[in-house]
Design an enzyme around this catalytic site. Structure first.
Site, PDB file in Angstrom:
ATOM      1  N   GLU A   1      45.976  37.370  39.316  1.00 31.92           N
ATOM      2  CA  GLU A   1      44.631  37.756  38.887  1.00 31.92           C
ATOM      3  C   GLU A   1      44.414  37.274  37.449  1.00 31.92           C
ATOM      4  O   GLU A   1      45.364  36.979  36.723  1.00 31.92           O
ATOM      5  CB  GLU A   1      44.455  39.279  38.962  1.00 31.92           C
ATOM      6  CG  GLU A   1      44.607  39.829  40.381  1.00 31.92           C
ATOM      7  CD  GLU A   1      44.311  41.314  40.517  1.00 31.92           C
ATOM      8  OE1 GLU A   1      43.565  41.688  41.430  1.00 31.92           O
ATOM      9  OE2 GLU A   1      44.838  42.119  39.721  1.00 31.92           O
TER      10      GLU A   1
ATOM     11  N   ASP B   1      39.545  45.720  33.364  1.00 33.96           N
ATOM     12  CA  ASP B   1      39.747  44.488  32.585  1.00 33.96           C
ATOM     13  C   ASP B   1      38.724  44.250  31.466  1.00 33.96           C
ATOM     14  O   ASP B   1      37.519  44.433  31.665  1.00 33.96           O
ATOM     15  CB  ASP B   1      39.627  43.256  33.482  1.00 33.96           C
ATOM     16  CG  ASP B   1      40.337  43.387  34.797  1.00 33.96           C
ATOM     17  OD1 ASP B   1      41.035  44.388  35.017  1.00 33.96           O
ATOM     18  OD2 ASP B   1      40.189  42.475  35.621  1.00 33.96           O
TER      19      ASP B   1
END
Ligand code: FRU
Length: 520
Positions: free
Chosen positions: A228, A45
């Site tokens: 998420e 990420d």
């Protein structure tokens, strides 16, 4: 291990330490040339995107010790245009034996409300990082809470706040805090998730150290998988003076192309609570490789754009991708808007305007031309390549499958096009190249197209990725591809070869990595 294999490996290792090899490693066949990748090891990420004192910062989930997920820490790079990045040392390393550093955000504490900034030359500001500390005890029991760290040297070094954690719900899956300023109530808001419960937790704070839980939201129709990397932000609706709030939740798994993807909901936010409109489930990207989106938490003064990036990856095969010494890439930064498309409100994404700087040479620029003629022109001008920007428009409301073949070689091709009978645009990477590393990789991915009159594709091809913006960003498809080096042709296709494309423009693009070293 055989002697020959041992010699080969030893030689590869010794070569890896030579500058010339290190240099060329940023020029590997599958190394993206204008998308961010770590020099070596594993990345997922994007984290902590922020503009501060003349620099854009990209922090990212990073394993400093290997090319599969683990030892999660925050890697770091800076840029002056969100495209040319300079690698910096790891910013926040895992707390070995205690916890890993999961995703989170960075904000500017402009007035030192936290009391953690050191006032220098009359400037009271500093950077604050809010991230998840992910711990596991000896019995394997997980615990995740939110920590604060501060930096008084423009993000180079970080100190953990002594009062951590700043938010703890005594849960194993409480993570991914995104913090933003809410001007109407002059306060900070933090959104995080209980991943397995698919629930958003909304907090607020005046000093970034003390947080109060105000409300929860979810699971909003999701009955399995995880939520998420959430985000909550206000966007204006093009052509109006109205705005709407967008709640982005990254879903693992459950995305339309399989595996992970970015869902978003539209609604309103009153400073305490998000209320969703009744809309169908909406997705930010219909390719298979766009996940864990993260938005810049502040842009330069006077720049009111909302810009985010996502990880070009999918948890179905992230640890198996064939780049081996490094893994993971970030998407192009994308500007976000809301648009009324055929009577329905949609979030649209376009590559940031700065991306035009990457244009090298205009390889083709034509108005109305038949598909046959277009292909003759492409052949004659020997247009081919791995770094291309392609803008193509087909006749409005046209039928039959149409599009472009990219990275075409004797056995390979990646198709980007429209399939009017399916009311969709698509990327087909069934025969794009290397795919044996995962049964979930090869495939064709469809994005619904609401406006059947428009047929416009804006495509960014890099050495191992394709991002396709459909009809001005109404739908986006992002896919990783692993073609052979010799597959470089480009071709237009349509069931009716005499039909006309309205326009076709192609540029070769520049690498942003000249002089960068890798695998050191
Ligand atoms: C999303 C994610 C986050 C977590 C991080 C760990 O890809 O699973 O929820 O913070 O990656 O690396």
């Amino acid at each position: 291990m055989s002697r020959v294999l041992f010699r080969f490996l030893a030689c590869a290792l010794c070569l890896a330490s030579l500058p010339s090899f290190a240099q060329s490693a940023y020029d590997e066949p599958w190394r993206p040339q204008y998308h961010f990748t770590p020099a070596k090891n594993f990345m997922n990420d994007p984290n902590g995107l922020v503009f501060y004192k003349g620099e854009y910062h990209l922090f990212y989930q990073y394993n400093p010790e290997g090319s599969v997920w683990g030892h999660m820490s925050w890697g770091h790079a800076v840029s002056d245009d969100m495209l040319h990045w300079k690698h910096l040392p790891v910013a926040i390393p895992e707390a070995v034996g205690k916890y890993m550093i999961y995703s989170g955000s960075v904000v500017i504490d402009r007035n030192n409300v936290s009391g953690l900034c050191v006032v220098s030359e009359g400037d009271p500001s500093c950077l604050l990082a809010i991230f998840t500390a992910a711990a596991k005890d000896a019995q394997g029991k997980e615990h995740q809470d939110q920590h604060l760290a501060y930096s008084n040297d423009r993000g180079r070094t970080w100190t953990e706040y002594s009062g951590n954690p700043i938010a703890d719900l005594d849960k194993p899956d409480f993570r991914d805090p995104k913090v933003f300023w809410y001007e109407p109530q002059k306060k900070w808001v933090m959104v995080a998730v209980l991943a397995d419960e698919r629930q958003l937790e909304l907090f607020d704070s005046k000093d970034l150290k003390h947080w109060k839980l105000e409300s929860t939201f979810g699971p909003a129709g999701d009955s399995e998988g995880q939520w998420e990397c959430p985000d909550l932000f206000e966007l204006s609706i093009e052509g109006t003076s109205e705005t709407k709030w967008v709640l982005a939740v990254n879903r693992n798994p459950g995305a339309p192309a399989g595996g992970t993807g970015t869902r978003y909901l539209l609604g309103s936010f009153d400073g305490q609570k998000f209320t969703a409109d009744e809309t169908p489930t909406l997705w930010a990207d219909y390719g298979k490789d766009f996940y864990a989106t993260h938005r810049f938490s502040s842009m330069p003064a006077g720049d009111d754009r909302t810009v985010w990036m996502g990880w070009i990856g999918n948890w179905q095969y992230a640890n198996k991708e064939p780049t081996v010494l490094w893994r993971g890439a970030q998407s192009l930064p994308r500007e976000l808007h809301l648009r009324n498309v055929a009577g329905q409100l949609r979030m649209v994404q376009t590559p940031i305007a700065e991306t035009e700087k990457l244009r090298n040479e205009k390889l083709l620029d034509t108005g109305s031309i038949s598909v046959d003629e277009a292909n003759q022109r492409l052949k004659k001008a020997a247009v081919h390549g791995e770094l291309l920007e392609v803008e193509i428009e087909f006749q409005s409301a046209s039928t039959g499958t149409m599009g472009v073949r990219l990275r075409k070689g004797p056995q390979q091709e990646t198709l980007v096009g429209f399939s009017p009978s399916e009311k969709s645009a698509f990327i087909d990477r069934t025969h794009s190249g290397e795919a044996a590393f995962s049964k979930d990789f090869a495939g064709r991915h469809l994005a619904p197209v609401l406006n059947a009159k428009e047929r416009k594709l804006h495509i960014y091809l890099d050495r191992s990725s394709v991002e396709a913006f459909v009809n001005g960003g109404e739908a986006v498809l992002t896919d990783r591809i692993y073609p052979s080096e010799e597959s470089k042709e480009i071709e237009v296709f349509w069931d009716s070869p005499q039909a006309k494309v309205v326009s076709l423009r192609i540029w070769s693009l520049r690498s942003v990595w000249q002089g960068q070293k890798a695998h050191e």
